[in-house]
Design a protein around this motif. Structure first.
Motif, PDB file in Angstrom:
ATOM      1  N   ASP A 272      35.249  59.326  34.765  1.00 20.65           N
ATOM      2  CA  ASP A 272      35.503  60.531  33.989  1.00 20.65           C
ATOM      3  C   ASP A 272      36.004  61.712  34.811  1.00 20.65           C
ATOM      4  N   GLN A 273      35.818  61.679  36.143  1.00 22.88           N
ATOM      5  CA  GLN A 273      36.368  62.724  37.012  1.00 22.88           C
ATOM      6  C   GLN A 273      37.501  62.185  37.894  1.00 22.88           C
TER       7      GLN A 273
ATOM      8  N   ASP B  54      27.930  62.107  38.455  1.00 24.56           N
ATOM      9  CA  ASP B  54      27.889  60.743  37.931  1.00 24.56           C
ATOM     10  C   ASP B  54      27.340  60.754  36.499  1.00 24.56           C
ATOM     11  N   SER B  55      28.113  60.238  35.551  1.00 22.55           N
ATOM     12  CA  SER B  55      27.709  60.208  34.146  1.00 22.55           C
ATOM     13  C   SER B  55      27.029  58.911  33.755  1.00 22.55           C
TER      14      SER B  55
ATOM     15  N   ASP C 230      32.312  61.488  40.384  1.00 25.52           N
ATOM     16  CA  ASP C 230      31.813  60.659  39.297  1.00 25.52           C
ATOM     17  C   ASP C 230      31.262  59.361  39.880  1.00 25.52           C
TER      18      ASP C 230
END
Length: 264
Positions: free
Chosen positions: A164-165, A214-215, A241
């Motif tokens: 996501d990053q 970090d998701s 991420d």
């Protein structure tokens, strides 16, 4: 004084990924004069095996175990495991502690001394919410050892929880190159409480690198593993991420060289 150029970085990918995901880090480490090798675990990346043919977690880890075993006397290895790859690194530490100058766990499963390796995955699964894996595809492999669960990470999961990053191009690369993966949760090595001894696994310097954005494995989850492993040191990468080697490759390289310079 020994410098990090005397060290050999060996980089291990996580679930469903391959050596390819380290391409930015390998290029930077080599450009700076360091030795760096990214490995495909069995049935990962361009490794020729199919996942149903891999009999055990030890066989899955064989490319790493063979590389560590073959390292010449006097060559000091810095093993870097990402995500599930932390367990491959832990197994190599337990088997060859004298060959490893330091082990780096990058947003990775870092088991504690005296526990079984699978406990890190068990605890992770207990903390995530239902539907965490989103559009990932679960499957049951027919192996000579019996049925084994496998997972192919879905594109929506990759986009929202792992990359996501990261640059959009790298997300697309991941979608093209991912293969089904297994956590080998029923494997005897994962359940062996005698494997991670203080004298072998616990004797190797451990550094946990926290990916702060970090998701998938939250910062709290990462810090909990550190708290459960006395003596482990911590580095942090802001804005990283889960795929920190892709979203923050320069910052990760700086951390790896710093670690290598610290431990002989």
């Amino acid at each position: 004084m020994e410098s990090s150029s005397d060290k050999h970085f060996i980089l291990v990918h996580g679930l469903s990924h391959g050596a390819w995901c380290w391409y930015k880090v390998v290029a930077r480490l080599r450009a700076a004069g360091h030795r760096a090798t990214a490995l495909d675990m069995a049935a990962s990346g361009v490794h020729p095996a199919r996942l149903h043919e891999v009999a055990s977690f030890e066989e899955y880890s064989r490319p790493l175990l063979d590389a560590v075993a073959a390292a010449p006397d006097g060559e000091r290895l810095v093993l870097v495991g990402h995500s599930l790859g932390g367990l491959n690194v832990a197994l190599a530490m337990a088997r060859f502690p004298s060959k490893v100058a330091a082990a780096v766990f990058l947003a990775a499963s870092m088991p504690r001394v005296g526990s079984h390796m699978g406990i890190t995955i068990e605890e992770f699964m207990e903390t995530i919410e239902p539907g965490f894996f989103m559009d990932s595809e679960t499957m049951l492999l027919n192996t000579e050892q019996g049925p084994r669960a496998a997972l192919l990470l879905g594109p929506n999961l990759l986009a929202s929880r792992l990359y996501d990053q990261s640059p959009a191009e790298d997300l697309e690369l991941g979608k093209l190159l991912l293969r089904p993966g297994s956590q080998f949760m029923d494997d005897p090595v994962m359940k062996d409480v005698t494997l991670l001894t203080d004298g072998n696994y616990g004797s190797v310097k451990r550094v946990f690198v926290i990916a702060k954005a970090d998701s998938s494995m939250t910062e709290d989850m990462q810090r909990r593993m550190v708290d459960l492993s006395p003596g482990a040191e911590v580095e942090e990468i802001a804005g990283a991420d889960h795929m920190a080697m892709i979203s923050k490759p320069k910052e990760l390289c700086d951390v790896l060289v710093k670690i290598a310079n610290k431990y002989d």
